[in-house]
Design a protein around this motif. Structure first.
Motif, short mmCIF file in Angstrom:
data_model
loop_
_atom_site.label_atom_id
_atom_site.label_comp_id
_atom_site.label_asym_id
_atom_site.label_seq_id
_atom_site.Cartn_x
_atom_site.Cartn_y
_atom_site.Cartn_z
N ALA A 26 0.80 -1.22 0.00
CA ALA A 26 0.00 0.00 0.00
C ALA A 26 0.84 1.27 0.00
O ALA A 26 0.38 2.32 -0.47
N LEU A 27 2.04 1.20 0.51
CA LEU A 27 2.84 2.42 0.68
C LEU A 27 3.14 3.11 -0.65
O LEU A 27 3.22 4.34 -0.70
N VAL A 28 3.29 2.33 -1.72
CA VAL A 28 3.62 2.95 -3.00
C VAL A 28 2.44 3.73 -3.57
O VAL A 28 2.61 4.53 -4.50
N PHE A 29 1.24 3.50 -3.02
CA PHE A 29 0.05 4.21 -3.50
C PHE A 29 -0.29 5.42 -2.65
O PHE A 29 -1.32 6.05 -2.85
N ILE A 30 0.57 5.73 -1.69
CA ILE A 30 0.36 6.90 -0.83
C ILE A 30 1.36 7.97 -1.23
O ILE A 30 2.57 7.77 -1.14
N ASN A 31 0.84 9.10 -1.66
CA ASN A 31 1.69 10.19 -2.10
C ASN A 31 1.05 11.51 -1.69
O ASN A 31 -0.03 11.87 -2.18
N ALA A 32 1.68 12.20 -0.76
CA ALA A 32 1.10 13.43 -0.22
C ALA A 32 0.90 14.52 -1.27
O ALA A 32 -0.16 15.15 -1.30
N PRO A 33 1.87 14.79 -2.14
CA PRO A 33 1.64 15.82 -3.17
C PRO A 33 0.44 15.51 -4.06
O PRO A 33 -0.31 16.41 -4.42
N SER A 34 0.27 14.24 -4.41
CA SER A 34 -0.87 13.86 -5.24
C SER A 34 -2.19 14.12 -4.53
O SER A 34 -3.15 14.62 -5.11
N LEU A 35 -2.25 13.78 -3.23
CA LEU A 35 -3.46 14.03 -2.44
C LEU A 35 -3.74 15.52 -2.33
O LEU A 35 -4.90 15.96 -2.41
N MET A 36 -2.69 16.30 -2.15
CA MET A 36 -2.87 17.75 -2.05
C MET A 36 -3.45 18.33 -3.33
O MET A 36 -4.37 19.16 -3.29
N ILE A 37 -2.94 17.86 -4.47
CA ILE A 37 -3.39 18.40 -5.74
C ILE A 37 -4.84 18.00 -6.01
O ILE A 37 -5.68 18.84 -6.37
N VAL A 38 -5.16 16.73 -5.81
CA VAL A 38 -6.50 16.24 -6.17
C VAL A 38 -7.54 16.63 -5.14
O VAL A 38 -8.53 17.30 -5.46
N LEU A 39 -7.34 16.20 -3.90
CA LEU A 39 -8.36 16.45 -2.87
C LEU A 39 -8.45 17.93 -2.53
O LEU A 39 -9.54 18.53 -2.58
N GLY A 40 -7.30 18.53 -2.20
CA GLY A 40 -7.31 19.96 -1.87
C GLY A 40 -7.72 20.82 -3.04
O GLY A 40 -8.51 21.75 -2.91
N GLY A 41 -7.18 20.49 -4.23
CA GLY A 41 -7.51 21.29 -5.41
C GLY A 41 -8.97 21.19 -5.79
O GLY A 41 -9.61 22.20 -6.12
#
Length: 253
Positions: A26-41
């Motif tokens: 699962a760790l390879v599917f966790i990426n903070a920048p990606s979450l910031m862009i998609v969810l936050g954006g």
């Protein structure tokens, strides 16, 4: 609680999580920048399209997709027929002491007991229904917009990742993280839209339609009681709101 929504939500996410866990981890599917862009954006973009109050209120509205269960129209019709029978035998004032669980129906009956004309009662209940539908529509639109913005932000994140990767081709170590951002943002955007936002929007639309039908039943019921309609005739009229299969079941009973 709406079991269909809960089971579907848990099953969809459970299958994805299980597939990830059975693979490379699962760790390879966790990426903070990606979450910031998609969810936050996505949330930021949708917030720009509505007022802050509407955006915050949509959170409460979303709970209806999971926790709210509208009153059965068959039970509502049964209650109305009982009230109509009492009013026909004992008069409208006899309805004053009756226990009515549905707040809209209780408001309509109270207005009848207070002596308001049918046109006034109809207008008051219709206005309440229209305002409720309008509020629900805003909640549906917000989650639909989140469903539209999620994949769009995922595409933006993909482009950001590709730019980072292409600008650092001389450093092989930077290619992997940049590609992770590029691919995971697309994945996150698709998951946000298709496994949460759009299903919630559709379920809220269904809930709104159910509630609108119940309120139409109530409006016609209250007017029928006020006009002194025969309870059996009123029941036949109200059962026209039901699907054919449920009308047939009621006939058999």
């Amino acid at each position: 609680m709406d079991l269909a929504t809960l089971i579907g939500f848990l099953l969809a996410w459970g299958l994805i999580i299980a597939t990830i866990a059975l693979g490379s981890g699962a760790l390879v599917f966790i990426n903070a920048p990606s979450l910031m862009i998609v969810l936050g954006g996505a949330l930021a973009v949708v917030m720009m399209r509505f007022t802050l109050g509407q955006f915050i209120g949509s959170i409460k509205t979303a709970m209806k997709a999971f926790l709210y269960k509208s009153e059965s129209p068959e039970e509502l019709i049964t209650s109305v027929v009982e009230l109509a029978t009492i009013a026909r035998k004992e008069g409208l004032l006899a309805l004053e002491g009756q226990e009515i669980t549905n707040p809209v129906l209780a408001t309509g009956i109270r207005m009848l007991v207070d002596g308001h004309e049918g046109s006034v009662v109809r207008k008051a209940l219709s206005t309440e229904m229209n305002e409720t539908v309008s509020r629900h529509k805003i909640g549906q639109d917000i989650f639909k917009q989140i469903g539209d913005a999620g994949p769009a932000m995922g595409m933006i994140g993909t482009l950001v990742g590709l730019v980072q990767m292409l600008s650092n081709m001389s450093d092989p170590k930077s290619i992997g993280p940049a590609m992770a951002v590029a691919l995971l943002t697309t994945l996150y955007g698709a998951m946000l839209a298709n496994m949460f936002a759009l299903p919630v929007s559709d379920k809220l639309s269904l809930r709104s339609a159910e509630e609108q039908m119940n309120k139409n039943i109530i409006i016609q019921s209250v007017i029928g009681i006020q006009e002194g309609q025969n309870p059996n005739v009123l029941e036949e009229l109200l059962r026209n709101y039901l699907p054919a299969s449920k009308r047939a079941s009621a006939d058999e009973e």
